[in-house]
Design a protein around this motif. Structure first.
Motif, PDB file in Angstrom:
ATOM      1  N   GLY A  44     -26.732  26.270  44.824  1.00 18.36           N
ATOM      2  CA  GLY A  44     -25.430  26.691  44.361  1.00 18.36           C
ATOM      3  C   GLY A  44     -24.371  25.616  44.448  1.00 18.36           C
ATOM      4  N   CYS A  45     -24.648  24.543  45.188  1.00 14.93           N
ATOM      5  CA  CYS A  45     -23.673  23.471  45.357  1.00 14.93           C
ATOM      6  C   CYS A  45     -23.733  22.442  44.239  1.00 14.93           C
ATOM      7  CB  CYS A  45     -23.914  22.766  46.694  1.00 14.93           C
ATOM      8  SG  CYS A  45     -25.621  22.202  46.933  1.00 14.93           S
ATOM      9  N   MET A  70     -31.476  30.043  50.818  1.00 10.77           N
ATOM     10  CA  MET A  70     -30.579  29.267  51.686  1.00 10.77           C
ATOM     11  C   MET A  70     -30.169  27.962  51.019  1.00 10.77           C
ATOM     12  SD  MET A  70     -29.996  31.202  54.237  1.00 10.77           S
ATOM     13  CE  MET A  70     -29.219  30.077  55.379  1.00 10.77           C
ATOM     14  N   THR A  71     -29.854  28.055  49.727  1.00 10.03           N
ATOM     15  CA  THR A  71     -29.427  26.881  48.972  1.00 10.03           C
ATOM     16  C   THR A  71     -28.044  27.085  48.364  1.00 10.03           C
ATOM     17  OG1 THR A  71     -30.597  27.678  46.997  1.00 10.03           O
ATOM     18  CG2 THR A  71     -31.784  26.156  48.441  1.00 10.03           C
ATOM     19  N   GLY A  72     -27.217  27.911  49.014  1.00 13.40           N
ATOM     20  CA  GLY A  72     -25.847  28.098  48.563  1.00 13.40           C
ATOM     21  C   GLY A  72     -24.974  26.923  48.959  1.00 13.40           C
ATOM     22  N   GLN A  83     -27.271  42.900  37.055  1.00 10.73           N
ATOM     23  CA  GLN A  83     -27.087  41.772  37.966  1.00 10.73           C
ATOM     24  C   GLN A  83     -28.069  41.761  39.126  1.00 10.73           C
ATOM     25  OE1 GLN A  83     -23.120  40.635  39.109  1.00 10.73           O
ATOM     26  NE2 GLN A  83     -22.162  41.857  37.503  1.00 10.73           N
ATOM     27  N   ASN A  84     -28.907  42.771  39.274  1.00  8.08           N
ATOM     28  CA  ASN A  84     -29.830  42.823  40.404  1.00  8.08           C
ATOM     29  C   ASN A  84     -31.077  41.977  40.168  1.00  8.08           C
ATOM     30  OD1 ASN A  84     -28.309  44.590  42.034  1.00  8.08           O
ATOM     31  ND2 ASN A  84     -29.049  46.357  40.862  1.00  8.08           N
ATOM     32  N   THR A  85     -31.508  41.311  41.226  1.00  5.03           N
ATOM     33  CA  THR A  85     -32.753  40.534  41.193  1.00  5.03           C
ATOM     34  C   THR A  85     -33.598  40.927  42.396  1.00  5.03           C
ATOM     35  OG1 THR A  85     -31.653  38.664  40.142  1.00  5.03           O
ATOM     36  CG2 THR A  85     -33.777  38.243  41.186  1.00  5.03           C
ATOM     37  N   TYR A  86     -34.824  41.313  42.133  1.00  6.49           N
ATOM     38  CA  TYR A  86     -35.773  41.614  43.200  1.00  6.49           C
ATOM     39  C   TYR A  86     -36.578  40.356  43.476  1.00  6.49           C
ATOM     40  CZ  TYR A  86     -39.818  43.538  45.643  1.00  6.49           C
ATOM     41  OH  TYR A  86     -40.808  43.788  46.563  1.00  6.49           O
ATOM     42  N   TYR A  87     -36.796  40.057  44.745  1.00  4.29           N
ATOM     43  CA  TYR A  87     -37.577  38.856  45.065  1.00  4.29           C
ATOM     44  C   TYR A  87     -38.428  39.096  46.310  1.00  4.29           C
ATOM     45  CZ  TYR A  87     -34.155  37.766  48.759  1.00  4.29           C
ATOM     46  OH  TYR A  87     -33.358  37.809  49.873  1.00  4.29           O
ATOM     47  N   VAL A  88     -39.532  38.376  46.355  1.00  6.73           N
ATOM     48  CA  VAL A  88     -40.407  38.414  47.524  1.00  6.73           C
ATOM     49  C   VAL A  88     -40.594  36.989  48.036  1.00  6.73           C
ATOM     50  CG1 VAL A  88     -41.638  40.417  46.609  1.00  6.73           C
ATOM     51  CG2 VAL A  88     -42.595  38.128  46.285  1.00  6.73           C
ATOM     52  N   THR A  89     -40.830  36.865  49.316  1.00  9.43           N
ATOM     53  CA  THR A  89     -41.172  35.593  49.938  1.00  9.43           C
ATOM     54  C   THR A  89     -42.427  35.793  50.766  1.00  9.43           C
ATOM     55  OG1 THR A  89     -38.843  34.930  50.069  1.00  9.43           O
ATOM     56  CG2 THR A  89     -40.410  33.737  51.455  1.00  9.43           C
ATOM     57  N   ASP A 121     -25.618  35.966  44.387  1.00  8.80           N
ATOM     58  CA  ASP A 121     -25.885  35.697  45.801  1.00  8.80           C
ATOM     59  C   ASP A 121     -27.294  35.186  46.057  1.00  8.80           C
ATOM     60  OD1 ASP A 121     -23.308  36.672  46.456  1.00  8.80           O
ATOM     61  OD2 ASP A 121     -24.076  38.735  46.432  1.00  8.80           O
ATOM     62  N   LEU A 122     -28.067  35.018  44.992  1.00  7.79           N
ATOM     63  CA  LEU A 122     -29.489  34.711  45.154  1.00  7.79           C
ATOM     64  C   LEU A 122     -29.731  33.368  45.830  1.00  7.79           C
ATOM     65  CD1 LEU A 122     -32.251  35.948  44.483  1.00  7.79           C
ATOM     66  CD2 LEU A 122     -32.235  34.648  42.358  1.00  7.79           C
ATOM     67  N   ALA A 123     -28.954  32.345  45.455  1.00  9.02           N
ATOM     68  CA  ALA A 123     -29.184  31.013  46.018  1.00  9.02           C
ATOM     69  C   ALA A 123     -29.117  31.041  47.537  1.00  9.02           C
ATOM     70  CB  ALA A 123     -28.168  30.018  45.456  1.00  9.02           C
TER      71      ALA A 123
END
Length: 562
Positions: free
Chosen positions: A219-220, A391-393, A295-301, A384-386
């Protein structure tokens, strides 16, 4: 009385208002008549009057080999818009503006100028040309190609203040300043439930909502810089090849030009994939679209251990299916060191879906069946995803400057399992023998490419539409010659493993990630016509190589300048 007919004379003002007799000529016979001589004399007098009447762009108070701060302030400062700033090495703020994400790319900066308006960019470029100083325009300073570090005694143009974001009343387009960065744009567009089309700086190929430099959705990172080289990310599914409607560009001589399909179309072609070579984008207008799924994004890690590597890559290849990943899905993976999970490097896999968990389940269930050692999932707003997913905001540690960072990339058709086992073992060996490099990772990026592949490859300068995957050895470490030597040794070996795994396919290096030792063909395309066209554009728009600090395109210049 003699009556002389009119003669059309070719007589003009050379570059920089420098008049040379050899540059004044007329369409007359080898032995001019009295009338022809009279016409020549009249035109010559007119030309001299033009030279005298044309004010010099800068009246230098002192002529110096390298302009002093006082000279720069006196001659440049008064010509900038209100709110512009100039910083010298003695200024407390100088380090703030010259420190880059990678210190290896900082170069040697004489002065920093922070424009307050687009016109300031033109003014600075013209000043730099008059005093024969190199210049470099940046936004957030995340580029890593080695050529960035070669600027000497240069003017750094920071575009931070050109950060306007204006959404049209009809909600169909937005005009963005050259200083806008990702997190800033996410937040603004979320207010209107809009998304800017990824992957279509009509192939300025811009990653408007996912500017991929280093770790994924940082995001930066600025918008325009990554976009000029290609972009590779989530919104490649959008098909419209006319998303970018207009670019406002300052060229090498300080001219301000409008660039679009109907205005300077040749430059529009080149800016979309090789734009760092041709100008500075001060703003651009682009189509925007409604967010999918509100605007929603579902994600898995999921995290896998090294002994699961072969099963993991076999399953990923099935999912990607030779570049036909479902349009609402994207993947990102890393080799990284996570001592809380394993003493050896692990594989972190992320799957993003622009929909619901239930809709994503058929795609992620096969990976769950491999029994990852860590499983997590969540739904978040795209803006807010980043930060939340990776953790790349803008405020996260990965965005912090001050260390040496660079990438060595390769574009792939699919994952070669054997090659990736070799790279994993190599990476593990590097961390064992050189623990100072343990902040480094291996990036594995694969996104839905439907929109990208629907575009005619000849329609822009971007040359990598045949690539389905982008892998890169991403180095990060404290500066030292020993660390430098080890890092580049391992990165180049990893690159060679990936190239060999392509079984004879031509090596391609994504422009924004390119290290700097790659061939022009690998960065800008192997088709002879493509490089010829890029070189012709370079000769036309940047004949003196003023924009040669980012994977530069060069052309042969003869002794007479042609």
């Amino acid at each position: 009385m003699m009556h002389c007919q009119s003669y059309e004379l070719k007589i003009g003002l050379p570059e920089a208002n420098v008049l040379r007799s050899s540059q004044v000529y007329a369409s007359v016979s080898s032995t001019p008549s009295v009338c022809e001589m009279q016409a020549i004399l009249t035109a010559f007098i007119t030309l001299l009057q033009t030279v005298v009447a044309t004010p010099a762009p800068f009246e230098l108070t002192i002529r110096e080999a390298t302009p002093s701060p006082a000279n720069i302030q006196a001659n440049l400062g008064s010509k900038l818009c209100k709110g512009a700033s100039i910083y010298f090495p003695s200024s407390p703020e100088f380090g703030k503006f010259t420190t880059r994400w990678s210190i290896a790319a900082e170069g040697d900066i004489l002065v920093v100028v922070v424009p307050a308006c687009a016109k300031d960019v033109s003014t600075v470029v013209k000043f730099a040309n008059v005093v024969s100083l190199p210049f470099l325009a940046i936004n957030r300073g995340h580029g890593t190609p080695s050529a960035l570090g070669t600027i000497k005694h240069g003017i750094l143009i920071r575009l931070d203040n050109l950060d306007g974001i204006n959404v049209a009343a009809d909600g169909q387009t937005a005009t963005l300043g050259g200083g806008v960065y990702s997190d800033q744009l996410h937040a603004k567009l979320a207010e209107t439930n809009k998304v800017a089309g990824k992957r279509e700086f009509s192939f300025i190929e811009i990653s408007i909502l996912r500017s991929l430099i280093a770790t994924g959705s940082c995001g930066c990172v600025g918008i325009v810089g990554p976009g000029l080289g290609g972009g590779f990310g989530k919104w490649a599914t959008l098909k419209d090849s006319t998303q970018i409607l207009q670019l406002n560009v300052t060229t090498a001589d300080g001219s301000e030009v409008t660039v679009s399909q109907s205005s300077n179309a040749d430059l529009f072609w080149g800016m979309r994939g090789a734009g760092h070579n041709y100008g500075i984008v001060t703003s651009f207008k682009q189509r925007i679209f409604d967010y999918p799924n509100g605007q929603n994004t579902y994600y898995v890690t999921y995290i896998f251990t090294g002994d699961q590597l072969e099963a993991f890559f076999n399953q990923v290849n099935k999912l990607l299916n030779n570049g036909t990943l479902p349009k609402d899905a994207n993947t990102f993976a890393l080799y990284l060191l996570n001592p809380e999970v394993s003493a050896k490097p692990v594989i972190m896999f992320q799957f993003f879906y622009f929909g619901t968990a239930a809709q994503a389940l058929p795609y992620v269930q096969p990976f769950l069946n491999l029994h990852p050692v860590v499983v997590s999932n969540a739904t978040t707003l795209y803006k807010d995803l980043a930060h939340e997913a990776q953790m790349t905001g803008v405020g996260d540690p990965v965005c912090a400057p001050g260390t040496t960072k660079f990438l060595v990339p390769v574009g792939l058709k699919e994952y070669n399992v054997e090659a990736n086992r070799k790279v994993y073992n190599l990476y593990s060996d590097m961390l064992t023998k050189h623990p100072a490099l343990n902040g480094s990772v291996v990036q594995l990026e694969a996104y839905a490419l439907e929109g990208s592949k629907a575009i005619d490859p000849a329609g822009s300068a971007y040359a990598h539409r045949d690539d389905n995957i982008l892998v890169s050895f991403s180095l990060s470490y404290a500066p030292s010659p020993d660390n430098d030597a080890a890092a580049i040794k391992y990165a180049k070996q990893a690159r060679q493993y990936w190239i060999e795994g392509e079984n004879g396919r031509q090596f391609s290096a994504y422009t924004n990630y390119a290290y700097g030792d790659e061939s022009l063909q690998s960065v800008y395309g192997y088709e002879p016509w493509r490089l010829q066209r890029l070189r012709e554009l370079k000769k036309k728009w940047d004949p003196k190589g003023r924009f040669n600090f980012y994977n530069p395109i060069v052309y042969l210049i003869t002794s007479d300048g042609h």
